[in-house]
Design a protein around this motif. Sequence first.
Motif, PDB file in Angstrom:
ATOM      1  N   ALA A   1       2.469   1.609  -3.365  1.00  0.00           N
ATOM      2  CA  ALA A   1       1.497   1.975  -4.394  1.00  0.00           C
ATOM      3  C   ALA A   1       1.213   3.465  -4.367  1.00  0.00           C
ATOM      4  O   ALA A   1       0.840   4.042  -5.392  1.00  0.00           O
TER       5      ALA A   1
ATOM      6  N   LYS B   1      -2.428  28.471  -7.657  1.00  0.00           N
ATOM      7  CA  LYS B   1      -3.032  29.657  -7.086  1.00  0.00           C
ATOM      8  C   LYS B   1      -2.423  30.059  -5.758  1.00  0.00           C
ATOM      9  O   LYS B   1      -2.695  31.134  -5.258  1.00  0.00           O
TER      10      LYS B   1
ATOM     11  N   ILE C   1       4.151  -1.689  -9.105  1.00  0.00           N
ATOM     12  CA  ILE C   1       4.742  -2.620  -8.131  1.00  0.00           C
ATOM     13  C   ILE C   1       4.917  -3.990  -8.757  1.00  0.00           C
ATOM     14  O   ILE C   1       5.836  -4.734  -8.421  1.00  0.00           O
TER      15      ILE C   1
ATOM     16  N   GLU D   1       0.838  -1.201   0.000  1.00  0.00           N
ATOM     17  CA  GLU D   1       0.000   0.000   0.000  1.00  0.00           C
ATOM     18  C   GLU D   1       0.866   1.241   0.000  1.00  0.00           C
ATOM     19  O   GLU D   1       0.576   2.222  -0.701  1.00  0.00           O
TER      20      GLU D   1
ATOM     21  N   ASN E   1     -10.789  19.308  -9.095  1.00  0.00           N
ATOM     22  CA  ASN E   1     -10.616  20.301 -10.173  1.00  0.00           C
ATOM     23  C   ASN E   1     -11.940  20.906 -10.592  1.00  0.00           C
ATOM     24  O   ASN E   1     -12.060  22.112 -10.818  1.00  0.00           O
TER      25      ASN E   1
ATOM     26  N   THR F   1      -9.015  13.710  -7.932  1.00  0.00           N
ATOM     27  CA  THR F   1      -8.407  14.874  -8.605  1.00  0.00           C
ATOM     28  C   THR F   1      -9.421  15.589  -9.467  1.00  0.00           C
ATOM     29  O   THR F   1      -9.565  16.808  -9.407  1.00  0.00           O
TER      30      THR F   1
ATOM     31  N   GLN G   1      -3.763  21.819  -9.313  1.00  0.00           N
ATOM     32  CA  GLN G   1      -4.607  23.002  -9.496  1.00  0.00           C
ATOM     33  C   GLN G   1      -4.365  24.041  -8.413  1.00  0.00           C
ATOM     34  O   GLN G   1      -4.199  25.234  -8.683  1.00  0.00           O
ATOM     35  N   GLU G   2      -4.317  23.560  -7.196  1.00  0.00           N
ATOM     36  CA  GLU G   2      -4.137  24.487  -6.084  1.00  0.00           C
ATOM     37  C   GLU G   2      -2.756  25.104  -6.111  1.00  0.00           C
ATOM     38  O   GLU G   2      -2.579  26.254  -5.718  1.00  0.00           O
TER      39      GLU G   2
ATOM     40  N   MET H   1      -5.866  -5.620  -4.261  1.00  0.00           N
ATOM     41  CA  MET H   1      -5.777  -4.236  -3.804  1.00  0.00           C
ATOM     42  C   MET H   1      -6.196  -3.286  -4.915  1.00  0.00           C
ATOM     43  O   MET H   1      -6.863  -2.296  -4.667  1.00  0.00           O
TER      44      MET H   1
ATOM     45  N   LEU I   1     -12.965  23.365  -8.076  1.00  0.00           N
ATOM     46  CA  LEU I   1     -12.182  24.602  -8.199  1.00  0.00           C
ATOM     47  C   LEU I   1     -12.693  25.450  -9.344  1.00  0.00           C
ATOM     48  O   LEU I   1     -12.827  26.674  -9.221  1.00  0.00           O
TER      49      LEU I   1
ATOM     50  N   ASN J   1      -2.428  16.562 -12.797  1.00  0.00           N
ATOM     51  CA  ASN J   1      -3.370  15.650 -12.125  1.00  0.00           C
ATOM     52  C   ASN J   1      -2.813  15.045 -10.850  1.00  0.00           C
ATOM     53  O   ASN J   1      -3.201  13.949 -10.473  1.00  0.00           O
ATOM     54  N   THR J   2      -1.889  15.711 -10.212  1.00  0.00           N
ATOM     55  CA  THR J   2      -1.453  15.219  -8.897  1.00  0.00           C
ATOM     56  C   THR J   2      -2.521  15.569  -7.885  1.00  0.00           C
ATOM     57  O   THR J   2      -2.911  16.736  -7.749  1.00  0.00           O
ATOM     58  N   ALA J   3      -2.951  14.550  -7.148  1.00  0.00           N
ATOM     59  CA  ALA J   3      -3.969  14.809  -6.128  1.00  0.00           C
ATOM     60  C   ALA J   3      -3.296  15.317  -4.868  1.00  0.00           C
ATOM     61  O   ALA J   3      -2.085  15.202  -4.695  1.00  0.00           O
TER      62      ALA J   3
END
Lengths: 180, 350
Positions: free
Chosen positions: A17, A155, A24, A14, B299, B295, A151-152, B285, B302, A124-126
């Motif tokens: 991942a 700003k 993996i 986990e 977005n 995400t 996105q954040e 998993m 936002l 697209n990184t969360a």
Amino acid sequence: MRPLTEAETRAVFEKLARYIGENIQLLVDRPDGTYCFRLHRDRVYYLSEKLLKVAASVPRDGLVSLGTCFGKFTKTQKFRLSVTALDFLAPYAKYKVWVKPGSEQSFLYGNHVLKSGLGRITENTAQYQGVVVYSMADVPLGFGVAAKSTQECRKVDPMAIVVFHQADVGEYVRSEDTLT
Amino acid sequence: MAAVRVEEVLAAAEEQEAEKRRSITVEKELELEFDLGNLLALDRNPPPAAGLRGAGPRREALLRALARDNTQLLVARLWELPAERAGGAGGPVVARLPEPAFRLPREKPPPRPRPPTRWEQFARLKGIRRRKKTSLVWDEQAKEWRRRWGYRRAGGDPARAWLAEVPEGADPEEDQFARLRREKRERVARNELNRLRNLARAHRAGTAIPAAPLHPTGHQSREELGHVARVARVSTASLGRFQPRLPKESAEPPSRNGGRKRRFEPLLGNLADERSRQLQLLRDMGSKKPVLDITRAVNKQLRQEEAEAAANKGKKQSQRGKRGRRQQRPGRSGKKSGARRQQQQRPAGG
């Protein structure tokens, strides 16, 4: 030295991942040999079958380290990834962060990455996603956790933290004694 | 006409008879070998080569016919055996089978030999061999051959020994008869202990020696009683789940390790197996990943917020424009259109 139990394997996978996602499989199932994970004194090591057979003949209290140490299990059985796994995770990283040359040193000293030091970041990184930190010359510097999503990041103000520091290659010098 | 019909009838009857006999007579080149004790019939005739090659209904039919013929011969032989009625006059007719001649191989592996006892190991080491002892010994006093031990043994009955010398260096107050009796008891006990130890060792080594004769009832240790009680509890159809418990007995099922520490996989076990298990775990998993893509949701949120912010900005500006119409008329349209243009651009870029 012993193989990981089901629960321990799950914890390790986990964690991995979060940084490399479904790659993996490429670590577990390699075309150039059988590699496996083994636990020794609460540390998880990744090594080839050949090395395992040789290491099995070393007595337990004389064995310091084997193969590559991926990380260790803490007292409460949580898995913490260490910088020695960087060589294996960097090629398979899904989300990457590039750091400007000016704040490379700051990161290598163990500080978080601020918005002012952020060069590039994968789209697209969360938020709270595991990322691998690179220098602008594509040299892997360490791991981190994204404090803000892409996105954040656009700003937010320049002194805000965008990547939390988890491990960096400067630890090879700083924690030379405790690194296995 | 009648004669013809009679002939026909006779011919038909003969046909039927021949038919019946055909079904019970089988012709074979070589006679079959029978072992009626095992209900075994060995057919050494070469099979019809042509039909048996390749799968198909023809092969099936040939094989079935072969089996039927051989079974017919076997059953015919069985009918020739001496028959009797089992269970009295009204019981079924039973054939008495002869002794089986064919030796079948073992069903289970042969029992392992028991490990040598401590004495046997020592004797082997030292090269001591058993000396055959004579059963009778010459008794000088009685001048006759007497048994080595037992009733009327050579050397007299030990219970009737009226003299027990005090050995040198022994306490003069000590009761020698009591000492002799005590030592005999100790020797007997030691012998018994060693015999049981040998049995226990043999049992642990996995030979066919059962553990039952280890301790007679009444002499069992606490651990042994506990073990036996556990085995008895689990020997029910529900594997001990509904057995009544003693008031202070614990309710959870006994651990498979018997209270010992946890067991791990072997260090160098089957690595391919381990790998496949890990891949399976990864697949499990992976399948549980949430459907919601965080995400994208973030977005989207936002973008909505930005749109609202832009809309509010535009409204404020229009309000200000209404109030300060005269001064800001040239700038007003510019600002509004600028805001609208920004609104249109952002969704495409985000």
